[in-house]
Design a protein around this motif. Sequence first.
Motif, short mmCIF file in Angstrom:
data_model
loop_
_atom_site.label_atom_id
_atom_site.label_comp_id
_atom_site.label_asym_id
_atom_site.label_seq_id
_atom_site.Cartn_x
_atom_site.Cartn_y
_atom_site.Cartn_z
N UNK A 244 -10.29 -25.86 -14.43
CA UNK A 244 -9.24 -26.18 -15.52
C UNK A 244 -8.02 -25.12 -15.09
N UNK A 245 -7.72 -25.11 -13.71
CA UNK A 245 -6.54 -24.32 -13.30
C UNK A 245 -5.63 -25.43 -12.78
N UNK A 246 -4.34 -25.57 -13.03
CA UNK A 246 -3.61 -26.50 -12.94
C UNK A 246 -3.28 -26.52 -11.24
N UNK A 247 -3.39 -27.69 -10.78
CA UNK A 247 -3.28 -27.93 -9.15
C UNK A 247 -2.09 -28.48 -8.94
N UNK A 248 -1.37 -27.98 -7.80
CA UNK A 248 -0.19 -28.86 -7.46
C UNK A 248 -0.53 -29.65 -6.07
N UNK A 249 -1.85 -29.48 -5.45
CA UNK A 249 -2.48 -30.49 -4.35
C UNK A 249 -3.79 -30.76 -4.79
N UNK A 250 -3.98 -32.06 -4.21
CA UNK A 250 -5.39 -32.56 -4.45
C UNK A 250 -6.30 -31.76 -3.62
N UNK A 251 -7.48 -31.36 -3.94
CA UNK A 251 -8.57 -31.04 -3.08
C UNK A 251 -9.81 -31.88 -3.36
N UNK A 252 -10.17 -32.70 -2.40
CA UNK A 252 -11.19 -33.63 -2.63
C UNK A 252 -12.50 -32.84 -3.06
N UNK A 253 -13.28 -33.27 -4.18
CA UNK A 253 -14.15 -32.29 -4.55
C UNK A 253 -14.15 -31.34 -5.29
N UNK A 254 -12.76 -31.11 -5.70
CA UNK A 254 -12.38 -30.00 -6.80
C UNK A 254 -11.29 -30.38 -7.42
N UNK A 255 -11.13 -31.50 -7.91
CA UNK A 255 -10.03 -32.02 -8.61
C UNK A 255 -10.31 -32.98 -9.72
N UNK A 256 -9.69 -32.67 -10.85
CA UNK A 256 -9.92 -33.90 -12.00
C UNK A 256 -8.47 -34.06 -12.43
N UNK A 257 -8.36 -35.64 -12.53
CA UNK A 257 -7.13 -35.87 -13.07
C UNK A 257 -7.38 -36.64 -14.44
N UNK A 258 -6.47 -36.02 -15.29
CA UNK A 258 -6.57 -36.18 -16.84
C UNK A 258 -5.58 -36.94 -17.27
N UNK A 259 -5.82 -37.95 -18.20
CA UNK A 259 -4.55 -38.24 -18.95
C UNK A 259 -4.72 -38.67 -20.45
N UNK A 260 -3.72 -38.54 -21.30
CA UNK A 260 -3.86 -38.50 -22.85
C UNK A 260 -2.91 -39.38 -23.43
N UNK A 261 -2.95 -40.26 -24.53
CA UNK A 261 -1.93 -40.99 -24.94
C UNK A 261 -2.38 -41.64 -26.10
N UNK A 262 -1.16 -42.17 -26.74
CA UNK A 262 -1.46 -42.69 -28.09
C UNK A 262 -1.23 -44.25 -27.82
N UNK A 263 -2.00 -45.43 -28.27
CA UNK A 263 -1.94 -46.59 -28.33
C UNK A 263 -2.11 -47.19 -29.81
N UNK A 264 -0.99 -47.50 -30.35
CA UNK A 264 -1.32 -48.01 -31.91
C UNK A 264 -1.85 -46.91 -32.73
N UNK A 265 -1.32 -45.92 -32.64
CA UNK A 265 -1.92 -44.67 -33.50
C UNK A 265 -3.20 -44.22 -33.35
N UNK A 266 -3.81 -44.73 -32.18
CA UNK A 266 -5.23 -44.25 -31.67
C UNK A 266 -5.01 -43.13 -30.62
N UNK A 267 -5.58 -42.23 -30.55
CA UNK A 267 -5.28 -41.26 -29.53
C UNK A 267 -6.53 -41.20 -28.74
#
Length: 274
Positions: A244-267
Amino acid sequence: MKIITTTEELQKLRKEIDGSVGFVPTMGALHNGHLSLIRQARDENEHLIVSIFVNPTQFLEGEDLDAYPRKEEADIRICELAKVDILFMPSISSMYEKDELCIGAPAIRGYILEGQKRAGHFDGMLQIVMKLLNISSATRAYFGKKDAQQLSLISQMVKNYFMSVSIVPCEIIRDESGLALSSRNIYLNSDEKGRALSLSRSLKEATKMIMSGEKSVVNIKENMHFHLKDIDSVEYVCIVDREFNIRDEIEIGDSIILVAGKVGGVRLIDNIWI
Ligand code: AMP
């Protein structure tokens, strides 16, 4: 299957068990995501404990603690069919006393992303997971990659506190359209469900870019935001390494792409491990 509701009973029963114990902690309203953890734990251990506990200390003021889906009867049936040996369903008063000693999430990794949006959430989560791991004395405990930051912090807690349980990360289970299964999905109407698919679609598009050689996090995030326009509010799009250190370059085998958002009030949250 034995249904246990007090910590004393579980600890007593646990002392009588020999051999490996798999443990799957949940908040109930079980779906196929939970079931995949339960099946894996069943396959890999001689004994299997599942807990169902909607933990109040990990919900912040104004969050959906009271409205959190509860499906006790169906959950019991699912656990029976999945050949769970012990189902632990404690009350709040048997898990907590007043003025407790607390453990806190780490200052950086615990306070970015989910920890920033939900300050204090991870303190409560770690507090209950520590308790449950201690009471169950599990050999292995199973957690979904769906809650990637949670999984990372639990692994760190086990390491930092020299706990002997093995933490087993489990794959994300999705429905046929690609939406990551979550107990909260039942709150989505069909229009919202359609729009919620943008989350997994944006992750798929990011994966395609990476597979065709893109390494720049800025470019990947820009493309993801384009695919996320149907989400009512995007809370974050972020790429981190496995710690969970922020990346500025992808390293295959050691990257996680995360996304969060709300749709109709559901997180909703989703991620992909690259
Ligand atoms: P919860 O009941 O939401 O606290 O989840 C209990 C466990 O199930 C956690 O380890 C979650 O990461 C895991 N889980 C929830 N949804 C999924 C999913 N779609 N795929 C895999 N694991 C999941």
